[in-house]
Design a protein around this motif. Structure first.
Motif, PDB file in Angstrom:
ATOM      1  N   GLU A  82      94.698  98.321 129.862  1.00  0.00           N
ATOM      2  CA  GLU A  82      94.886  98.263 127.999  1.00  0.00           C
ATOM      3  C   GLU A  82      95.387  99.916 128.021  1.00  0.00           C
ATOM      4  O   GLU A  82      94.680 100.849 128.383  1.00  0.00           O
ATOM      5  CB  GLU A  82      93.514  97.882 127.549  1.00  0.00           C
ATOM      6  N   ILE A  83      96.378  99.591 127.082  1.00  0.00           N
ATOM      7  CA  ILE A  83      96.962 101.079 126.801  1.00  0.00           C
ATOM      8  C   ILE A  83      96.658 101.371 125.178  1.00  0.00           C
ATOM      9  O   ILE A  83      96.985 100.296 124.387  1.00  0.00           O
ATOM     10  CB  ILE A  83      98.538 101.021 126.835  1.00  0.00           C
ATOM     11  N   TYR A  84      96.120 102.530 124.838  1.00  0.00           N
ATOM     12  CA  TYR A  84      95.797 103.100 123.443  1.00  0.00           C
ATOM     13  C   TYR A  84      96.358 104.363 123.156  1.00  0.00           C
ATOM     14  O   TYR A  84      97.017 104.973 123.873  1.00  0.00           O
ATOM     15  CB  TYR A  84      94.029 103.222 123.509  1.00  0.00           C
ATOM     16  N   ILE A  85      96.709 104.430 121.991  1.00  0.00           N
ATOM     17  CA  ILE A  85      97.231 105.528 121.314  1.00  0.00           C
ATOM     18  C   ILE A  85      96.226 106.519 120.871  1.00  0.00           C
ATOM     19  O   ILE A  85      95.064 106.021 120.312  1.00  0.00           O
ATOM     20  CB  ILE A  85      98.483 105.205 120.600  1.00  0.00           C
ATOM     21  N   PRO A  86      96.453 107.605 120.391  1.00  0.00           N
ATOM     22  CA  PRO A  86      95.546 108.750 119.949  1.00  0.00           C
ATOM     23  C   PRO A  86      94.909 108.078 118.604  1.00  0.00           C
ATOM     24  O   PRO A  86      93.478 108.601 118.467  1.00  0.00           O
ATOM     25  CB  PRO A  86      96.238 109.902 119.565  1.00  0.00           C
ATOM     26  N   SER A  87      95.282 107.179 117.788  1.00  0.00           N
ATOM     27  CA  SER A  87      94.696 106.839 116.734  1.00  0.00           C
ATOM     28  C   SER A  87      93.417 105.852 117.009  1.00  0.00           C
ATOM     29  O   SER A  87      92.776 105.471 116.067  1.00  0.00           O
ATOM     30  CB  SER A  87      95.484 105.964 115.880  1.00  0.00           C
ATOM     31  N   GLN A  89      94.140 102.791 118.369  1.00  0.00           N
ATOM     32  CA  GLN A  89      94.693 101.358 118.419  1.00  0.00           C
ATOM     33  C   GLN A  89      95.307 100.796 119.786  1.00  0.00           C
ATOM     34  O   GLN A  89      95.819 101.738 120.368  1.00  0.00           O
ATOM     35  CB  GLN A  89      95.702 101.336 117.309  1.00  0.00           C
ATOM     36  N   ARG A  90      95.059  99.807 120.271  1.00  0.00           N
ATOM     37  CA  ARG A  90      95.423  99.391 121.462  1.00  0.00           C
ATOM     38  C   ARG A  90      96.747  98.855 121.318  1.00  0.00           C
ATOM     39  O   ARG A  90      97.127  97.898 120.406  1.00  0.00           O
ATOM     40  CB  ARG A  90      94.352  98.094 121.921  1.00  0.00           C
ATOM     41  N   VAL A  91      97.888  99.274 122.063  1.00  0.00           N
ATOM     42  CA  VAL A  91      99.233  98.837 121.946  1.00  0.00           C
ATOM     43  C   VAL A  91      99.860  97.917 123.135  1.00  0.00           C
ATOM     44  O   VAL A  91     100.846  97.241 122.976  1.00  0.00           O
ATOM     45  CB  VAL A  91     100.049  99.915 121.861  1.00  0.00           C
ATOM     46  N   ALA A  92      98.774  97.793 124.158  1.00  0.00           N
ATOM     47  CA  ALA A  92      99.303  96.858 125.158  1.00  0.00           C
ATOM     48  C   ALA A  92      98.208  96.456 126.094  1.00  0.00           C
ATOM     49  O   ALA A  92      97.213  97.198 126.245  1.00  0.00           O
ATOM     50  CB  ALA A  92     100.534  97.684 125.969  1.00  0.00           C
ATOM     51  N   ARG A  93      98.383  95.227 126.668  1.00  0.00           N
ATOM     52  CA  ARG A  93      97.235  94.885 127.588  1.00  0.00           C
ATOM     53  C   ARG A  93      98.218  94.369 128.718  1.00  0.00           C
ATOM     54  O   ARG A  93      98.841  93.338 128.681  1.00  0.00           O
ATOM     55  CB  ARG A  93      96.356  93.593 127.171  1.00  0.00           C
ATOM     56  N   LEU A 202      90.713  98.507 132.930  1.00  0.00           N
ATOM     57  CA  LEU A 202      91.097  99.953 132.745  1.00  0.00           C
ATOM     58  C   LEU A 202      91.451 100.179 131.543  1.00  0.00           C
ATOM     59  O   LEU A 202      92.634  99.437 131.044  1.00  0.00           O
ATOM     60  CB  LEU A 202      91.935 100.277 133.665  1.00  0.00           C
ATOM     61  N   HIS A 203      90.834 101.173 130.669  1.00  0.00           N
ATOM     62  CA  HIS A 203      91.497 101.586 129.335  1.00  0.00           C
ATOM     63  C   HIS A 203      91.985 102.843 129.426  1.00  0.00           C
ATOM     64  O   HIS A 203      91.378 103.864 129.712  1.00  0.00           O
ATOM     65  CB  HIS A 203      90.283 101.491 128.365  1.00  0.00           C
ATOM     66  N   VAL A 204      93.343 102.968 128.946  1.00  0.00           N
ATOM     67  CA  VAL A 204      94.121 104.340 129.042  1.00  0.00           C
ATOM     68  C   VAL A 204      94.484 104.669 127.870  1.00  0.00           C
ATOM     69  O   VAL A 204      95.075 104.022 127.141  1.00  0.00           O
ATOM     70  CB  VAL A 204      95.230 104.271 130.005  1.00  0.00           C
ATOM     71  N   TYR A 205      93.916 106.081 127.506  1.00  0.00           N
ATOM     72  CA  TYR A 205      94.377 106.517 126.049  1.00  0.00           C
ATOM     73  C   TYR A 205      95.540 107.548 126.415  1.00  0.00           C
ATOM     74  O   TYR A 205      95.093 108.661 127.067  1.00  0.00           O
ATOM     75  CB  TYR A 205      93.172 107.219 125.671  1.00  0.00           C
ATOM     76  N   ASN A 206      96.459 107.314 125.793  1.00  0.00           N
ATOM     77  CA  ASN A 206      97.584 108.234 126.045  1.00  0.00           C
ATOM     78  C   ASN A 206      97.574 109.353 124.893  1.00  0.00           C
ATOM     79  O   ASN A 206      96.824 109.237 123.992  1.00  0.00           O
ATOM     80  CB  ASN A 206      99.005 107.631 125.800  1.00  0.00           C
ATOM     81  N   GLY A 207      98.354 110.795 125.281  1.00  0.00           N
ATOM     82  CA  GLY A 207      97.942 111.784 124.364  1.00  0.00           C
ATOM     83  C   GLY A 207      98.101 113.203 125.233  1.00  0.00           C
ATOM     84  O   GLY A 207      98.087 113.156 126.313  1.00  0.00           O
ATOM     85  N   PRO A 208      98.167 114.133 124.426  1.00  0.00           N
ATOM     86  CA  PRO A 208      98.280 115.535 125.103  1.00  0.00           C
ATOM     87  C   PRO A 208      96.803 115.508 126.210  1.00  0.00           C
ATOM     88  O   PRO A 208      97.206 116.299 127.049  1.00  0.00           O
ATOM     89  CB  PRO A 208      97.970 116.412 123.840  1.00  0.00           C
ATOM     90  N   THR A 209      95.906 114.999 125.559  1.00  0.00           N
ATOM     91  CA  THR A 209      94.609 114.891 126.476  1.00  0.00           C
ATOM     92  C   THR A 209      94.437 113.450 126.864  1.00  0.00           C
ATOM     93  O   THR A 209      94.235 112.600 126.096  1.00  0.00           O
ATOM     94  CB  THR A 209      93.346 115.359 125.774  1.00  0.00           C
ATOM     95  N   GLY A 210      94.711 113.266 128.223  1.00  0.00           N
ATOM     96  CA  GLY A 210      94.714 111.566 128.823  1.00  0.00           C
ATOM     97  C   GLY A 210      93.391 111.321 129.069  1.00  0.00           C
ATOM     98  O   GLY A 210      92.356 112.205 129.621  1.00  0.00           O
ATOM     99  N   ASP A 362     107.263 107.288 131.587  1.00  0.00           N
ATOM    100  CA  ASP A 362     106.646 106.008 131.119  1.00  0.00           C
ATOM    101  C   ASP A 362     105.744 105.636 132.162  1.00  0.00           C
ATOM    102  O   ASP A 362     105.986 104.984 133.258  1.00  0.00           O
ATOM    103  CB  ASP A 362     107.798 104.952 130.954  1.00  0.00           C
ATOM    104  N   ASN A 363     104.352 105.636 131.776  1.00  0.00           N
ATOM    105  CA  ASN A 363     103.251 105.411 132.643  1.00  0.00           C
ATOM    106  C   ASN A 363     103.126 103.890 132.793  1.00  0.00           C
ATOM    107  O   ASN A 363     103.046 103.518 134.166  1.00  0.00           O
ATOM    108  CB  ASN A 363     101.765 105.726 131.889  1.00  0.00           C
ATOM    109  N   ALA A 364     103.417 103.177 132.049  1.00  0.00           N
ATOM    110  CA  ALA A 364     103.366 101.529 132.399  1.00  0.00           C
ATOM    111  C   ALA A 364     104.347 101.133 133.329  1.00  0.00           C
ATOM    112  O   ALA A 364     104.214 100.510 134.336  1.00  0.00           O
ATOM    113  CB  ALA A 364     103.596 100.662 130.928  1.00  0.00           C
ATOM    114  N   ARG A 365     105.621 101.708 133.157  1.00  0.00           N
ATOM    115  CA  ARG A 365     106.590 101.569 134.094  1.00  0.00           C
ATOM    116  C   ARG A 365     106.516 101.848 135.308  1.00  0.00           C
ATOM    117  O   ARG A 365     106.639 101.473 136.367  1.00  0.00           O
ATOM    118  CB  ARG A 365     107.956 101.808 133.408  1.00  0.00           C
TER     119      ARG A 365
END
Ligand SMILES: Cc1cc2nc3c(=O)[nH]c(=O)nc-3n(C[C@H](O)[C@H](O)[C@H](O)COP(=O)(O)OP(=O)(O)OC[C@H]3O[C@@H](n4cnc5c(N)ncnc54)[C@H](O)[C@@H]3O)c2cc1C
Length: 378
Positions: A82-87, A89-93, A202-210, A362-365
């Motif tokens: 699962e991909i999350y953004i810094p807010s 919010q989950r943006v993809a599974r 696996l929950h992945v939070y993207n952002g300057p601090t991963g 692009d991490n997902a790719r």
């Protein structure tokens, strides 16, 4: 060393390093009838308490080694990322890709649980393990190798395998001109937490601090945190928890909430990230290297240990079919180089993109591409 037909049988083999690569080699080689001794420098033979991700190519390798059931019992399988953004919010599974029917796409496992599984299996398969010793000298006379250990013991063996990690002393001894590990400018922090009942990916939070959250057992998960550390600072253990909490200040709300539970300095595992790939031969005479000793990757694709496990299987297969150790070692390196190069270089690209040393990746790719690569037969 006895021979039947062309293949090498019942060789006396010394493995330097009782980590993941050394132990999986010991399992594969004992099962092929070789006489295996493992020496490990650490007298307590311990590993740090956080976890590791093993993807389905590693589970396929575990199946080949006969330890899949142990792997599945000691860890926790999961299929999605699962991909999350810094807010927050989950943006993809993103569904994972099992490489064989019946296997989960990924397995989270505690390093101590994996170490126990591999150590117990290697010993049960016949490996002799000597702790608290290393090599003082190696002398390869073409027909065998005379080894003197740090406790004064002298051995004569047919082959030596250096599985002694990124700072390999064996590499220094037999391939002194080989590449050295290089600091990337990034570091990783890890910490264990109770696992929430609904964490099934696996929950992945993207952002300057991963940040990532990885399930490793029914009731445990670990958090990894990647941070830019351009000056490669050394942090004392006292105060590490507070430093990590501060690093998480700008992250998603659910991560900041977890950060409040980071209170145990000794439970924080900090590691500057380094990469290294030996581009020339991986052996000299009767001494061969595997795992991080020849291809240490940053963890961005979660495949470092996987490559060491696959190395072990391929090395045993080539020893079983080649006429001479040198032929086996060259064939092993030929089969392994391209995949290991891909993992090391792609992981480094992701790392550099995260810290502004290269274009963002692009991490997902990249993860999907990596799955396609490692799902190919070894
Ligand atoms: C932060 C981080 C996270 C990672 N996460 C993952 C992940 O999620 N998934 C994954 O697949 N990989 C991951 N890896 C990579 C993985 O940990 C390594 O690729 C793997 O441990 C390599 O195994 P190895 O046996 O080659 O070396 P090591 O695990 O380093 O083992 C080497 C062993 O040799 C011993 N030794 C060293 N020198 C000597 C000597 N001179 N004599 C005797 N013994 C010696 C050491 O004590 C050690 O026991 C990660 C790595 C890092 C740094």
């Amino acid at each position: 060393m006895a021979r039947t037909g062309r293949a090498m049988k019942a060789a006396r083999i010394l493995i330097i390093g009782g980590g993941i690569g050394g132990l999986t080699s010991a399992i594969a080689l004992c099962r092929d009838g070789h006489d295996v001794t493992v020496i490990e420098r650490d007298p307590t033979w311990s590993v740090y308490g956080v976890g590791i991700i093993q993807q389905s190519n590693v589970l396929r390798a575990a199946q080949q080694l006969g330890i899949l059931d142990g792997y599945l019992a000691a860890g926790v399988g999961f299929d999605a990322v699962e991909i999350y953004i810094p807010s927050g919010q989950r943006v993809a599974r993103v569904p994972g890709h099992p490489v064989a029917p019946g296997l989960p796409a990924n397995l989270g496992i505690g390093r101590p649980a994996l170490h126990k599984l591999l150590g117990d299996t290697a010993i049960a398969a016949g490996a002799k393990v000597r702790l608290g010793v290393t090599v003082t000298t190696l002398h390869d006379d073409g027909a065998g190798v005379d080894v003197v250990l740090s406790d004064g013991a002298a051995l004569r063996v047919d082959l030596v395998i250096g599985a002694d990690g990124v700072y390999s002393q064996t590499r220094q001894l037999v391939l002194p001109q080989a590449e050295k590990p290089e600091f990337t400018g990034q570091a990783v922090w890890r910490y264990n937490f109770p696992r929430p009942a609904d964490l099934d990916a696996l929950h992945v939070y993207n952002g300057p601090t991963g940040v990532g959250l990885v399930p490793i057992s029914a009731d445990l998960m670990y958090m990894y945190v990647t941070t830019p550390e351009p000056d490669n600072p050394r942090y004392p253990t006292a105060g590490l928890a507070a430093v990590l909490r501060a690093k998480l200040a700008g992250t998603a709300p659910q991560i900041k909430a977890l950060a409040e539970q980071i209170t145990d300095d000794a439970g924080v595992v900090y590691r500057p990230l380094e990469g290294m790939l030996v581009r020339g031969p991986w052996h000299s005479g009767r001494v061969v290297l595997l795992g991080d000793a020849v291809h240490a990757t940053t963890p961005h694709l979660g495949q470092g240990a996987g490559m060491a496990v696959e190395d072990s299987i391929v090395l045993a297969e080539e020893l079983a079919r080649a006429d001479t150790p040198e032929a086996a070692f060259a064939a092993y390196r030929d089969r392994r180089f391209e995949r290991c190069r891909y993992i090391v270089e792609k992981s480094l690209e992701i790392c550099h993109g995260q810290i502004g040393k290269g274009p963002p990746v692009d991490n997902a790719r990249a993860t999907a591409e990596m799955f396609a690569v490692v799902s190919q037969p070894i």
